[in-house]
Design a protein around this motif. Structure first.
Motif, PDB file in Angstrom:
ATOM      1  N   MET A   1      44.151  52.078  20.862  1.00  0.00           N
ATOM      2  CA  MET A   1      44.561  50.683  20.875  1.00  0.00           C
ATOM      3  C   MET A   1      43.827  49.957  22.003  1.00  0.00           C
ATOM      4  SD  MET A   1      48.421  49.253  20.943  1.00  0.00           S
ATOM      5  CE  MET A   1      48.828  48.190  22.275  1.00  0.00           C
ATOM      6  N   LYS A   2      43.254  48.817  21.673  1.00  0.00           N
ATOM      7  CA  LYS A   2      42.526  48.016  22.652  1.00  0.00           C
ATOM      8  C   LYS A   2      43.515  47.390  23.631  1.00  0.00           C
ATOM      9  CE  LYS A   2      39.561  44.020  23.040  1.00  0.00           C
ATOM     10  NZ  LYS A   2      39.044  42.846  22.367  1.00  0.00           N
ATOM     11  N   LYS A   3      43.207  47.509  24.907  1.00  0.00           N
ATOM     12  CA  LYS A   3      44.081  46.935  25.935  1.00  0.00           C
ATOM     13  C   LYS A   3      43.727  45.464  26.135  1.00  0.00           C
ATOM     14  CE  LYS A   3      45.843  47.796  30.526  1.00  0.00           C
ATOM     15  NZ  LYS A   3      45.775  48.664  31.705  1.00  0.00           N
ATOM     16  N   GLU A   4      44.688  44.616  25.824  1.00  0.00           N
ATOM     17  CA  GLU A   4      44.492  43.167  25.961  1.00  0.00           C
ATOM     18  C   GLU A   4      44.687  42.754  27.416  1.00  0.00           C
ATOM     19  OE1 GLU A   4      43.755  40.821  23.672  1.00  0.00           O
ATOM     20  OE2 GLU A   4      43.884  42.044  21.875  1.00  0.00           O
ATOM     21  N   PRO A   5      43.933  41.759  27.883  1.00  0.00           N
ATOM     22  CA  PRO A   5      44.166  41.257  29.249  1.00  0.00           C
ATOM     23  C   PRO A   5      45.577  40.671  29.372  1.00  0.00           C
ATOM     24  CG  PRO A   5      42.091  40.424  28.356  1.00  0.00           C
ATOM     25  CD  PRO A   5      42.821  41.101  27.230  1.00  0.00           C
ATOM     26  N   LEU A   6      46.257  40.998  30.450  1.00  0.00           N
ATOM     27  CA  LEU A   6      47.634  40.554  30.667  1.00  0.00           C
ATOM     28  C   LEU A   6      47.748  39.030  30.637  1.00  0.00           C
ATOM     29  CD1 LEU A   6      50.537  41.360  31.268  1.00  0.00           C
ATOM     30  CD2 LEU A   6      49.947  41.417  33.691  1.00  0.00           C
ATOM     31  N   GLY A   7      46.828  38.351  31.300  1.00  0.00           N
ATOM     32  CA  GLY A   7      46.866  36.886  31.319  1.00  0.00           C
ATOM     33  C   GLY A   7      46.770  36.279  29.937  1.00  0.00           C
ATOM     34  N   LYS A   8      45.933  36.877  29.097  1.00  0.00           N
ATOM     35  CA  LYS A   8      45.783  36.390  27.722  1.00  0.00           C
ATOM     36  C   LYS A   8      47.087  36.557  26.948  1.00  0.00           C
ATOM     37  CE  LYS A   8      43.192  37.307  23.486  1.00  0.00           C
ATOM     38  NZ  LYS A   8      42.190  38.184  22.861  1.00  0.00           N
ATOM     39  N   LEU A   9      47.727  37.707  27.100  1.00  0.00           N
ATOM     40  CA  LEU A   9      48.988  37.965  26.405  1.00  0.00           C
ATOM     41  C   LEU A   9      50.094  37.014  26.875  1.00  0.00           C
ATOM     42  CD1 LEU A   9      48.972  41.862  26.410  1.00  0.00           C
ATOM     43  CD2 LEU A   9      48.589  40.352  24.446  1.00  0.00           C
ATOM     44  N   ILE A  10      50.164  36.810  28.183  1.00  0.00           N
ATOM     45  CA  ILE A  10      51.193  35.916  28.730  1.00  0.00           C
ATOM     46  C   ILE A  10      50.939  34.483  28.280  1.00  0.00           C
ATOM     47  CG2 ILE A  10      52.112  34.921  30.867  1.00  0.00           C
ATOM     48  CD1 ILE A  10      51.750  37.757  32.112  1.00  0.00           C
ATOM     49  N   ALA A  11      49.683  34.056  28.288  1.00  0.00           N
ATOM     50  CA  ALA A  11      49.352  32.701  27.846  1.00  0.00           C
ATOM     51  C   ALA A  11      49.707  32.508  26.377  1.00  0.00           C
ATOM     52  CB  ALA A  11      47.866  32.417  28.080  1.00  0.00           C
ATOM     53  N   TYR A  12      49.402  33.512  25.554  1.00  0.00           N
ATOM     54  CA  TYR A  12      49.746  33.425  24.131  1.00  0.00           C
ATOM     55  C   TYR A  12      51.256  33.346  23.940  1.00  0.00           C
ATOM     56  CZ  TYR A  12      50.275  34.605  19.223  1.00  0.00           C
ATOM     57  OH  TYR A  12      50.642  34.576  17.900  1.00  0.00           O
ATOM     58  N   LEU A  13      51.970  34.190  24.645  1.00  0.00           N
ATOM     59  CA  LEU A  13      53.429  34.190  24.560  1.00  0.00           C
ATOM     60  C   LEU A  13      53.993  32.835  24.998  1.00  0.00           C
ATOM     61  CD1 LEU A  13      56.017  35.746  23.971  1.00  0.00           C
ATOM     62  CD2 LEU A  13      55.912  36.634  26.301  1.00  0.00           C
ATOM     63  N   GLN A  14      53.430  32.257  26.046  1.00  0.00           N
ATOM     64  CA  GLN A  14      53.896  30.946  26.512  1.00  0.00           C
ATOM     65  C   GLN A  14      53.656  29.868  25.461  1.00  0.00           C
ATOM     66  OE1 GLN A  14      55.761  29.756  28.769  1.00  0.00           O
ATOM     67  NE2 GLN A  14      55.339  27.612  28.420  1.00  0.00           N
ATOM     68  N   ARG A  15      52.495  29.900  24.823  1.00  0.00           N
ATOM     69  CA  ARG A  15      52.214  28.904  23.779  1.00  0.00           C
ATOM     70  C   ARG A  15      53.184  29.060  22.607  1.00  0.00           C
ATOM     71  NH1 ARG A  15      46.989  30.399  25.096  1.00  0.00           N
ATOM     72  NH2 ARG A  15      46.739  31.634  23.193  1.00  0.00           N
ATOM     73  N   GLN A  16      53.423  30.291  22.189  1.00  0.00           N
ATOM     74  CA  GLN A  16      54.365  30.543  21.103  1.00  0.00           C
ATOM     75  C   GLN A  16      55.774  30.107  21.497  1.00  0.00           C
ATOM     76  OE1 GLN A  16      52.223  30.850  18.603  1.00  0.00           O
ATOM     77  NE2 GLN A  16      53.517  32.409  17.692  1.00  0.00           N
ATOM     78  N   ASN A  17      56.182  30.450  22.692  1.00  0.00           N
ATOM     79  CA  ASN A  17      57.500  30.076  23.208  1.00  0.00           C
ATOM     80  C   ASN A  17      57.665  28.561  23.197  1.00  0.00           C
ATOM     81  OD1 ASN A  17      60.034  30.809  24.656  1.00  0.00           O
ATOM     82  ND2 ASN A  17      59.069  29.681  26.318  1.00  0.00           N
ATOM     83  N   THR A  18      56.670  27.862  23.693  1.00  0.00           N
ATOM     84  CA  THR A  18      56.715  26.399  23.753  1.00  0.00           C
ATOM     85  C   THR A  18      56.793  25.804  22.349  1.00  0.00           C
ATOM     86  OG1 THR A  18      55.494  26.370  25.834  1.00  0.00           O
ATOM     87  CG2 THR A  18      55.473  24.334  24.537  1.00  0.00           C
TER      88      THR A  18
ATOM     89  N   LEU B   1      61.142  45.052  30.289  1.00  0.00           N
ATOM     90  CA  LEU B   1      60.152  43.977  30.181  1.00  0.00           C
ATOM     91  C   LEU B   1      60.424  42.879  31.198  1.00  0.00           C
ATOM     92  CD1 LEU B   1      57.765  42.572  28.794  1.00  0.00           C
ATOM     93  CD2 LEU B   1      59.415  41.668  27.117  1.00  0.00           C
ATOM     94  N   VAL B   2      61.670  42.455  31.289  1.00  0.00           N
ATOM     95  CA  VAL B   2      62.033  41.404  32.249  1.00  0.00           C
ATOM     96  C   VAL B   2      61.743  41.868  33.677  1.00  0.00           C
ATOM     97  CG1 VAL B   2      63.967  40.092  33.224  1.00  0.00           C
ATOM     98  CG2 VAL B   2      63.709  40.286  30.747  1.00  0.00           C
ATOM     99  N   ALA B   3      62.126  43.086  34.000  1.00  0.00           N
ATOM    100  CA  ALA B   3      61.893  43.613  35.346  1.00  0.00           C
ATOM    101  C   ALA B   3      60.397  43.688  35.656  1.00  0.00           C
ATOM    102  CB  ALA B   3      62.541  44.990  35.494  1.00  0.00           C
TER     103      ALA B   3
ATOM    104  N   VAL C   1      55.366  41.246  38.178  1.00  0.00           N
ATOM    105  CA  VAL C   1      54.067  40.588  38.034  1.00  0.00           C
ATOM    106  C   VAL C   1      54.115  39.200  38.670  1.00  0.00           C
ATOM    107  CG1 VAL C   1      52.409  39.647  36.364  1.00  0.00           C
ATOM    108  CG2 VAL C   1      53.402  41.923  36.003  1.00  0.00           C
ATOM    109  N   ILE C   2      55.207  38.492  38.459  1.00  0.00           N
ATOM    110  CA  ILE C   2      55.353  37.160  39.061  1.00  0.00           C
ATOM    111  C   ILE C   2      55.297  37.259  40.589  1.00  0.00           C
ATOM    112  CG2 ILE C   2      57.020  35.279  39.472  1.00  0.00           C
ATOM    113  CD1 ILE C   2      57.833  35.656  36.480  1.00  0.00           C
ATOM    114  N   ARG C   3      56.012  38.213  41.147  1.00  0.00           N
ATOM    115  CA  ARG C   3      55.985  38.385  42.613  1.00  0.00           C
ATOM    116  C   ARG C   3      54.559  38.679  43.087  1.00  0.00           C
ATOM    117  NH1 ARG C   3      60.915  40.862  41.497  1.00  0.00           N
ATOM    118  NH2 ARG C   3      60.043  42.969  41.631  1.00  0.00           N
ATOM    119  N   SER C   4      53.825  39.488  42.336  1.00  0.00           N
ATOM    120  CA  SER C   4      52.449  39.802  42.709  1.00  0.00           C
ATOM    121  C   SER C   4      51.567  38.556  42.688  1.00  0.00           C
ATOM    122  CB  SER C   4      51.857  40.844  41.752  1.00  0.00           C
ATOM    123  OG  SER C   4      52.507  42.075  41.885  1.00  0.00           O
ATOM    124  N   THR C   5      51.751  37.725  41.644  1.00  0.00           N
ATOM    125  CA  THR C   5      50.903  36.529  41.551  1.00  0.00           C
ATOM    126  C   THR C   5      51.288  35.493  42.601  1.00  0.00           C
ATOM    127  OG1 THR C   5      52.318  35.509  39.859  1.00  0.00           O
ATOM    128  CG2 THR C   5      50.451  36.855  39.101  1.00  0.00           C
TER     129      THR C   5
END
Length: 142
Positions: free
Chosen positions: A1-18, A127-129, A134-138
């Protein structure tokens, strides 16, 4: 399985969520711009100031100001001047917002349940944890 960049996944999830939340909240005038996040914060923290909201939500001041103005125009919040600082106002939910709060929370809870429908409760908690870590790291990077 290809490992997707985390930022790309989070951005996609945010767009879908919105997109999904905008559609569900549009009948209440809360369709875009993240106003629902601001309303939720005011409902949970009556008397919060715009500056406190900006800091809490990590939005810029202009976004906060637009959202507050929109919520005020819709009749969900009201401003009360700060007696100690005339430049600042405290934000309070109106009776309209209080009456909407249970339905609003049900919409948000339902949305979260649908987003995690393919996860076990343990996976959802993990997932939430992990996202919080990740948020604390950023936050250390900014």
């Amino acid at each position: 399985m290809k490992k997707e960049p985390l930022g790309k996944l989070i951005a996609y999830l945010q767009r879908q969520n919105t997109k999904i939340l905008s559609r569900e909240l549009q009948p209440y005038g809360l369709g875009s711009g993240g106003q629902h996040s601001f309303l939720k914060l005011i409902l949970g923290n009556p008397g919060i100031t715009q500056d406190q909201m900006t800091n809490e939500m990590k939005f810029d001041k202009a976004t906060t100001a637009r959202s507050v103005k929109h919520l005020e125009q819709l009749g969900y919040i009201e401003r009360q001047p700060d007696p100690k600082d005339r430049r600042s106002s405290h934000l309070y939910p109106t009776a309209k917002a209080q009456a909407f709060a249970p339905e609003f929370q049900a919409i948000l809870d339902g949305h979260n349940a649908r987003m995690t429908a393919e996860l076990t409760e343990e996976e959802s908690d993990t997932l939430v944890a992990l996202l919080q870590k990740v948020i604390r790291s950023t936050e250390k990077l900014t």
